[in-house]
Scaffold this motif. Structure first.
Motif, mmCIF file in Angstrom:
data_model
loop_
_atom_site.group_PDB
_atom_site.id
_atom_site.type_symbol
_atom_site.label_atom_id
_atom_site.label_comp_id
_atom_site.label_asym_id
_atom_site.label_seq_id
_atom_site.Cartn_x
_atom_site.Cartn_y
_atom_site.Cartn_z
ATOM 1 N N ALA A 176 45.312 34.940 -5.992
ATOM 2 C CA ALA A 176 44.885 33.987 -4.961
ATOM 3 C C ALA A 176 43.404 33.662 -5.131
ATOM 4 O O ALA A 176 42.617 34.511 -5.564
ATOM 5 C CB ALA A 176 45.131 34.574 -3.574
ATOM 6 N N ASP A 177 43.044 32.441 -4.753
ATOM 7 C CA ASP A 177 41.632 32.083 -4.718
ATOM 8 C C ASP A 177 41.076 32.406 -3.332
ATOM 9 O O ASP A 177 41.784 32.937 -2.473
ATOM 10 C CB ASP A 177 41.423 30.607 -5.097
ATOM 11 C CG ASP A 177 42.077 29.632 -4.132
ATOM 12 O OD1 ASP A 177 42.430 30.005 -2.992
ATOM 13 O OD2 ASP A 177 42.240 28.465 -4.519
ATOM 14 N N GLY A 219 44.919 29.928 -1.951
ATOM 15 C CA GLY A 219 45.719 29.148 -2.894
ATOM 16 C C GLY A 219 45.870 29.898 -4.214
ATOM 17 O O GLY A 219 45.420 31.029 -4.361
ATOM 18 N N HIS A 237 50.515 36.034 -5.162
ATOM 19 C CA HIS A 237 51.648 35.126 -4.978
ATOM 20 C C HIS A 237 52.700 35.601 -5.977
ATOM 21 O O HIS A 237 52.458 35.570 -7.183
ATOM 22 C CB HIS A 237 51.255 33.676 -5.293
ATOM 23 C CG HIS A 237 50.237 33.112 -4.364
ATOM 24 N ND1 HIS A 237 50.570 32.570 -3.138
ATOM 25 C CD2 HIS A 237 48.893 32.991 -4.464
ATOM 26 C CE1 HIS A 237 49.477 32.137 -2.541
ATOM 27 N NE2 HIS A 237 48.443 32.378 -3.321
ATOM 28 N N LYS A 278 40.517 30.691 -0.775
ATOM 29 C CA LYS A 278 41.193 30.045 0.357
ATOM 30 C C LYS A 278 42.669 30.422 0.468
ATOM 31 O O LYS A 278 43.378 29.916 1.311
ATOM 32 C CB LYS A 278 41.055 28.531 0.236
ATOM 33 C CG LYS A 278 39.615 28.069 0.370
ATOM 34 C CD LYS A 278 39.508 26.578 0.249
ATOM 35 C CE LYS A 278 38.063 26.141 0.373
ATOM 36 N NZ LYS A 278 37.908 24.702 0.229
#
Length: 182
Positions: A141-142, A146, A85, A144
């Motif tokens: 990012a994780d 996020g 991100h 999922k």
């Protein structure tokens, strides 16, 4: 009768020797199996700013691209999920979109010391607006998609880089060539 007793004694003795040999082989095999058991591998974690060193450089080719390099500085393997991100500039309202066509076949797994790469298209003549930005905020990012962990803020090359509405970022790749080939 003596001969029969002698044969019976020899055959019993032979059986005992064979049984003892088989027992010894079984004990040795069990010991070898126990020593050959694999050591438990350290469990992998999610890559975050806390366990990664992140750098950004200007790519020689293609033009209008940056190369983001993230190196695992932790002691455990980590998963570089999806794409980073990115926040171009301190006042950015939204992260750069991910280039979906760059999705790898599997999650990039990094052993300690290994690196993942993402290519960043900073602008295109088709894009609108834009401005010269001095910093790039990076979040990992994780699983999922996020945000995982805290932001890592990097200074952009050449004292600043121009970004417009066409700016995008690739998914994490295991080599720089793939990150810059789109």
């Amino acid at each position: 009768m003596r001969i029969a007793t002698r044969l019976l004694s020899r055959s019993a003795a032979s059986s005992m020797v064979v049984a003892a040999a088989l027992a010894l082989v079984g004990v040795q095999a069990a010991g070898q199996a126990a020593s050959a058991a694999p050591k438990k591998a350290p469990s992998a974690v999610t890559c975050t700013a806390a366990n990664m060193k992140v750098t950004v450089t200007e790519a020689a080719r293609p033009i209008n691209h940056l190369l983001l390099k993230a190196t695992n500085t932790g002691t455990k393997p980590c998963y570089a999920y999806s794409a980073p991100h990115l926040r171009a500039g301190a006042d950015a309202q939204a992260p750069l979109p991910w280039a979906r066509e760059t999705t790898p076949q599997a999650v990039v797994t990094l052993e300690p010391g290994q690196s993942a790469y993402a290519g960043v298209l900073t602008y295109s003549p088709d894009g609108e607006g834009g401005g010269n930005e001095k910093t790039l905020g990076v979040y990992f990012a994780d699983r999922k998609g996020g945000v995982a962990g805290k932001e890592k803020t990097l200074k952009l090359p050449n004292g600043g880089t121009f970004f417009n509405s066409a700016a995008t970022v690739t998914y994490w790749q295991d080599n720089a060539a793939d990150a810059l080939s789109w």
